[in-house]
Design a protein around this motif. Structure first.
Motif, PDB file in Angstrom:
ATOM      1  N   ASP A  97       1.506   2.724   3.542  1.00 47.33           N
ATOM      2  CA  ASP A  97       0.911   3.798   3.028  1.00 47.33           C
ATOM      3  C   ASP A  97       1.631   5.006   2.689  1.00 47.33           C
ATOM      4  O   ASP A  97       0.866   6.212   3.152  1.00 47.33           O
TER       5      ASP A  97
ATOM      6  N   HIS B 257       3.222   8.437   1.282  1.00 49.32           N
ATOM      7  CA  HIS B 257       2.532   9.464   0.716  1.00 49.32           C
ATOM      8  C   HIS B 257       3.639  10.678   0.012  1.00 49.32           C
ATOM      9  O   HIS B 257       3.512  11.197  -0.716  1.00 49.32           O
TER      10      HIS B 257
ATOM     11  N   HIS C 286       0.624  -1.093   0.066  1.00 54.42           N
ATOM     12  CA  HIS C 286       0.163   0.073   0.037  1.00 54.42           C
ATOM     13  C   HIS C 286       0.764   1.223  -0.054  1.00 54.42           C
ATOM     14  O   HIS C 286       1.530   1.649   1.065  1.00 54.42           O
TER      15      HIS C 286
ATOM     16  N   HIS D 271      -5.626   6.519  -5.075  1.00 52.32           N
ATOM     17  CA  HIS D 271      -7.082   6.441  -4.756  1.00 52.32           C
ATOM     18  C   HIS D 271      -7.992   6.142  -5.706  1.00 52.32           C
ATOM     19  O   HIS D 271      -7.653   6.641  -7.123  1.00 52.32           O
TER      20      HIS D 271
ATOM     21  N   HIS E 171       1.432   5.415  -1.993  1.00 48.47           N
ATOM     22  CA  HIS E 171       1.088   6.593  -3.079  1.00 48.47           C
ATOM     23  C   HIS E 171       2.248   6.965  -3.946  1.00 48.47           C
ATOM     24  O   HIS E 171       2.487   8.144  -3.470  1.00 48.47           O
TER      25      HIS E 171
ATOM     26  N   GLU F  86     -10.465   1.294   1.447  1.00 48.66           N
ATOM     27  CA  GLU F  86     -10.207   2.303   2.446  1.00 48.66           C
ATOM     28  C   GLU F  86     -11.861   2.839   2.795  1.00 48.66           C
ATOM     29  O   GLU F  86     -12.521   3.255   1.792  1.00 48.66           O
TER      30      GLU F  86
ATOM     31  N   ASP G 141      -6.152   2.067  -4.121  1.00 52.66           N
ATOM     32  CA  ASP G 141      -6.792   2.431  -2.834  1.00 52.66           C
ATOM     33  C   ASP G 141      -8.247   2.668  -2.915  1.00 52.66           C
ATOM     34  O   ASP G 141      -8.792   3.717  -3.114  1.00 52.66           O
TER      35      ASP G 141
HETATM   36 FE   LIG Z   1      -3.639   4.713   1.218  1.00 49.70          FE
END
Ligand SMILES: [Fe+2]
Length: 251
Positions: A191, A193, A5, A42, A7, A105, A76
């Motif tokens: 996760d 970013h 997971h 996402h 981004h 999510e 996501d």
């Molecule tokens: Fe995420």
């Protein structure tokens, strides 16, 4: 380690802002011992999910890399009506590495009452929902029994590495630990970013898990389980059910 997971693709969502940041993130991930990372932009009302653009961005990023790390497709996924219908029609657009696992999510504002039914439809269609970071969602933190039911039905739970280190606050950390204690955490992911505040780094959380829950748990949650998810295989070490959970079910 395998990170399912992140981004890392730039200009897709609220993750990496530029190609340079994407490259910096992957250099950090590779240096941290991550061999495979899933790019999971996402798909919600704010960000359009565009598989062709994702493929193009992955190719561009892979070409810019000088470190050994493999990038895989993911999403996501948010449970909007259109998303759900499209995923049931074309699961491999959204699933991790085009296989069977789907990151799901939830919004911080609402857990739809129909979520359990949606998960049942997905499971019946061969899609395994992986609920992302329940420990960071204040509404899910109040729905322990719902999370247990989803896990019993075959869904997985993904905990955020940073949450186990207290970076998402005390409530998230305590809930992440509760999930770990109850064997309801099936995989841990970054996760990520960006390269500063939410980087793709797993080792500090790995060490914390190894210390508190044992080396084999750490290897399962950062290695074997996410590798199986990437390959679309069942988890190699299904979490044993604590006796207490079974006992309550009979009363
Ligand atoms: Fe995420």
């Amino acid at each position: 380690m395998v990170d399912i997971h992140s981004h890392i693709l730039h200009g897709m969502d609220d993750g990496a802002k530029t190609l340079e940041i994407s490259v910096a993130m992957l250099e950090m991930a590779a240096a941290d011992g991550i061999t495979d990372i899933v790019a999971s932009p996402h798909a919600n009302n704010d960000y359009t999910f565009d598989p062709d653009l994702i493929e193009a961005r992955i190719r561009e990023l892979a070409a810019a890399l000088t470190v050994p790390i493999r990038i895989h497709r993911g999403c996501d996924f948010h449970l909007t009506f259109d998303n759900i219908e499209d995923a049931l029609r074309r699961p491999d657009r959204y699933t991790i590495n085009h296989r069977r696992y789907l990151l799901v999510e939830f919004s911080d504002l609402l857990i739809p009452k129909t979520s359990g039914e949606v998960f049942e439809r997905m499971l019946a269609a061969g899609i395994v929902p992986v609920v992302t970071h329940p420990e960071r969602n204040a509404l899910l933190r109040r729905k322990w029994e719902t999370l247990e039911n989803w896990a019993d039905a075959g869904c997985l739970m993904q905990v955020t590495a940073g949450a186990l280190l207290g970076r998402w606050g005390r409530s998230a950390q305590e809930f992440a630990e509760k999930l770990m204690d109850a064997n309801l955490a099936h995989v841990i992911a970054s996760d990520a970013h960006d390269a500063e505040h939410r980087p793709p780094v797993l080792t500090p959380a790995y060490e914390r898990v190894a210390k508190k829950w044992g080396q084999s748990r750490a290897e399962a949650l950062f290695g074997a389980n996410p590798a199986a998810i990437l390959a679309g295989q069942p988890l190699p070490q299904p979490a044993p059910e604590p006796a207490q959970r079974k006992w309550y079910r009979f009363w």
